[in-house]
Design an enzyme around this catalytic site. Structure first.
Site, PDB file in Angstrom:
ATOM      1  N   GLU A 306       0.822  -1.215   0.000  1.00 28.05           N
ATOM      2  CA  GLU A 306       0.000   0.000   0.000  1.00 28.05           C
ATOM      3  C   GLU A 306       0.856   1.266   0.000  1.00 28.05           C
ATOM      4  OE1 GLU A 306      -2.658  -0.663   3.353  1.00 28.05           O
ATOM      5  OE2 GLU A 306      -4.052  -1.737   2.057  1.00 28.05           O
ATOM      6  N   ASP A 380      -8.162  -9.084   4.717  1.00 22.23           N
ATOM      7  CA  ASP A 380      -7.895  -7.878   5.498  1.00 22.23           C
ATOM      8  C   ASP A 380      -8.894  -7.697   6.645  1.00 22.23           C
ATOM      9  OD1 ASP A 380      -6.942  -5.510   6.368  1.00 22.23           O
ATOM     10  OD2 ASP A 380      -7.387  -4.357   4.550  1.00 22.23           O
ATOM     11  N   GLU A 408     -12.285  -1.855  12.390  1.00 19.37           N
ATOM     12  CA  GLU A 408     -12.335  -1.170  11.092  1.00 19.37           C
ATOM     13  C   GLU A 408     -13.455  -1.712  10.205  1.00 19.37           C
ATOM     14  OE1 GLU A 408      -8.676  -1.554   8.925  1.00 19.37           O
ATOM     15  OE2 GLU A 408      -9.453  -0.495   7.167  1.00 19.37           O
TER      16      GLU A 408
END
Ligand code: GCW
Length: 717
Positions: A306, A380, A408
């Protein structure tokens, strides 16, 4: 004067109960024991307590007991200066052995953090003994004893021997130096870098106490999306101040190392890990850090992922990068935690296969002080994923687990989700690698060499909110992470019971099982109202808040929800069998065989591995479409049940806490309904089928859901 006194009294009466429930004290409120027999037992034990020693850790032990015992019993502990007439002895085994050999001594385990707690008779009197080979062991033993006291357990006949099953038990803070917490939903970072090192916030000490109480022995202070500045001289002095606070509590600090730091800080032309100048720069940096912090833990690195820099920028490998850093910290017994969360834009391969493809071939090539840190699943931190295929596939490399405690993808700090159920699902999953039962937890606890260290990390859900974690129940996830890190065999339900017993001062005990039921319900609830049947990654872009299965406008295909669900008029799901991406082949043959056939595949992973027509017949005889709809509805209904259950405990919990949780559950219910409606309306455009009976009508149109925008949703990267 009288009036002032009266006003003060009124103020105290109003202020005190509110303070008690604000959640700051976490699971260590040390509520008064309301069982008189037990209160007497505890008081008597602490009437003559012998805790010799002058180390900072022993000092911390005495401080904790001086705080806890008066709150629990109403009486301060009395410190005895001699062992002979003491009822409680907390001291190291070498010293204990010298005291009286006639006592039956239960030796502590040889592990440096282990301890034993036992009752015995010494010189004709009954004694309670907490003993260990090190001060850290004594600290953990003391907190274990306090856990018994807080949970109202008798301490008259104990025989406990404990040692952690994993060595490195760390929190990963995704905290930036400007105090923004990436994926943080509980306020700002608790590290106030601006006022460090001069100002030591009481929070730092309470953070250390909380961690020590559950056996967490390390903290990575900074975000894996790293800033090289934290390695500068100025910041090292700030880090040292925190390390000094944490040391008495057995906690080491670690930092994230930005791979390009030699360029950014050192003004070198390159950060190539094979360049001698670069290697020397890191060696010097390590020496500088260890001069300030002799027990510095080491580095955590996110490289070539990323947008983070890494060895691949110089055509080098993960091994080259990790080993260079490992060599720099090796003289000081430091470690490197090198993350396996990698996936590349350039590689036209199923994203979930990429970490395995990049790392597995390097098995056996990492230095013995490197741990490869692997997320629990191959994607993820989604509401449900199969275990990561790297577990079991790198038998010559020490792998450590990375769990995410901050929610998240699980409703931020608004949704009540008890995470250990998700975590246990992964820890207990059988990798079947090496042709034998080999659960993930065993992969973690098995040392690949004599000098290897084992480990586990949890991405922290902690912030500057008064109650640390935002949702009062999110504290349970911090608590439980520590308990599971200490012992991955532990039962998630038992841990929840422990947490409830310590955290809430329940006015009636019948409420405890109700709260427990809510927590145990929460994990399946969220998986179903967000991503049932193995669906995944269908949340909003960027901030990851709420549903957006329609989203297809991000620059990288594998950032878009449509990449993952692949719904169209012919069906839904991602074919990961041999006729598709064949990700399934990354698992051992036994595991792959089970998941390969939609008939034997766990239904909750069905669409993760298979692409199926809407009218596919499932085990219950119903079609895939109908099952999908009913699962979403079931998830919503579960939240409603949780809400009702919470109402039942109203009289038993603090009014402020009651209100807080009740409101959060209302929002959770609204958001669960939103997920159900938005996803089902969208998928219906392909299935073209009506909702089955029992599924509620949507309150808005699909277009209305699609138009919703949240530019200020918290925690964005
Ligand atoms: O889940 C993703 C998050 C990023 C995070 C990344 C990672 C720290 O959305 O914010 O970056 O994972 O784990 O590196």
């Amino acid at each position: 004067m009288k009036r002032i006194a009266a006003a003060l009294l009124i103020f105290c009466c109003i202020a005190l109960p509110a303070f008690a429930a604000n959640g700051y004290e976490l699971w260590l409120p040390y509520h008064k024991v309301n069982n008189t027999v037990l209160a007497q037992q505890y008081t008597n034990t602490f009437k003559a307590a012998f805790v010799p020693g002058s180390s900072a850790t022993v000092e911390a032990i005495r401080k904790e007991l001086s705080l806890a015992i008066p709150k629990l019993t109403g009486n301060a502990p009395v410190w005895n200066s001699a062992s002979s007439n003491s009822r409680l002895l907390i001291l190291r085994f070498d010293a204990l052995k010298k005291i009286d050999v006639r006592a039956k001594l239960q030796p502590p385990p040889s592990h440096k953090e282990g301890y034993s707690i036992f009752t015995t008779s010494m010189n004709g009197a009954s004694r309670l003994i907490v003993t260990a080979n090190t001060d850290e062991g004594l600290l953990y033993g003391t907190f274990h004893l306090l856990r018994l006291l807080q949970s109202g357990k008798s301490i008259q006949a104990l025989n406990i021997v404990e040692a952690p099953k994993l060595d490195v038990r760390v929190l990963n803070h995704w905290d930036n130096l400007d105090r923004h917490v990436e994926r943080g939903y509980a306020g700002q970072s608790i590290w106030n870098w601006h006022t460090l090192p001069g100002y030591i916030d009481q929070r730092y000490i309470d953070y250390a106490r909380a961690n020590a109480s559950v056996g967490i022995n390390g903290t990575v202070l900074t975000n894996v999306n790293a800033n090289a500045l934290v390695l500068s001289e100025e910041y090292i002095s700030k880090v040292k101040a925190l390390a000094d606070v944490f040391r008495p509590y057995g906690i080491k600090v670690y930092l994230t190392a930005r791979f390009s730091a030699p360029i950014e800080l050192g003004k070198l032309k390159t950060a190539d890990p094979l360049d001698p100048e670069v290697q020397q720069w890191w060696k010097n940096k390590a020496a500088e850090i260890y001069r300030a912090i002799p027990d510095f833990g080491g580095f955590l690195v996110k490289a070539n992922s990323e947008g983070q820099p890494g060895p691949q920028n110089y055509n080098r490998t993960h091994v080259d990068g990790a080993n260079m850093l490992a060599d720099a910290v090796k003289p000081y017994k430091g470690i490197v935690m090198w993350r396996a969360f990698v996936y590349s834009n350039e590689v036209p391969e199923d994203r979930i296969k990429q970490a395995y493809n990049e790392f597995q071939p390097f098995d056996g090539q990492f230095r013995s002080n490197v741990l490869v840190q692997v997320k629990n699943g191959p994607l993820d931190f989604q509401p449900r994923e199969p275990f990561h295929p790297l577990f079991g596939a790198m038998p010559k490399t020490q792998l450590m687990m990375e769990f995410q405690l901050t929610q998240e993808y699980l409703g931020f700090a608004t949704h009540l989700v008890y995470l250990p159920l998700l975590q246990k699902e992964v820890l207990e999953a059988n990798t079947f690698t090496g042709n034998k039962p080999n659960p993930v937890k065993q992969v973690l606890t098995t040392k690949v060499s004599d000098s290897a260290v084992s480990g586990i990390a949890g991405v922290a859900n902690i912030g500057s909110d008064l109650n640390w974690c935002g949702h009062p129940f999110a504290q349970a996830n911090w608590y439980a992470f520590g308990r599971l890190a200490w012992n991955p065999d532990a039962d998630a339900k038992v841990i929840a019971q422990e947490w409830i017993a310590q955290t809430f001062a329940l006015k009636n005990q019948a409420s405890a099982p109700i709260i427990l039921r809510m927590m145990l319900r929460s994990r399946e609830a969220v998986a179903n109202y967000m991503t049932p049947l193995g669906l995944t990654h269908i949340m909003g872009n960027g901030h990851h808040y709420g549903p957006a299965p329609w989203s297809d406008n991000l620059p990288r295909p594998d950032w878009n929800p449509v990449y993952y669900h692949r719904a169209d008029s012919t069906g839904i799901g991602f074919n990961r069998t041999a006729s598709g991406s064949n990700a399934i082949a990354q698992y051992s043959p036994q595991v792959a065989a089970q998941w390969n056939d939609p008939k034997t595949c766990d239904e909750n992973l069905l669409l993760w591995f298979h692409r199926l027509p809407w009218d596919f017949k499932m085990k219950n005889g119903n079609t895939l479409w109908n099952n999908l709809c009913l699962k979403y509805q079931w998830g919503v209904n579960e939240v409603r049940t949780m809400r009702e259950e919470w109402k039942q405990v109203e009289q038993a919990v603090d009014p402020m806490l009651f209100k807080q949780v009740a409101q959060l559950l209302n929002v959770q219910e609204q958001e669960a309904v939103w997920w159900k409606n938005a996803c089902l309306l969208y998928f219906q455009t392909f299935s073209k089928k009506p909702f089955p009976q029992g599924v509620e009508k949507a309150g808005k149109t699909l277009e209305e859901y699609k138009k919703m925008r949240f530019p200020y949703a918290p925690g964005n990267g």
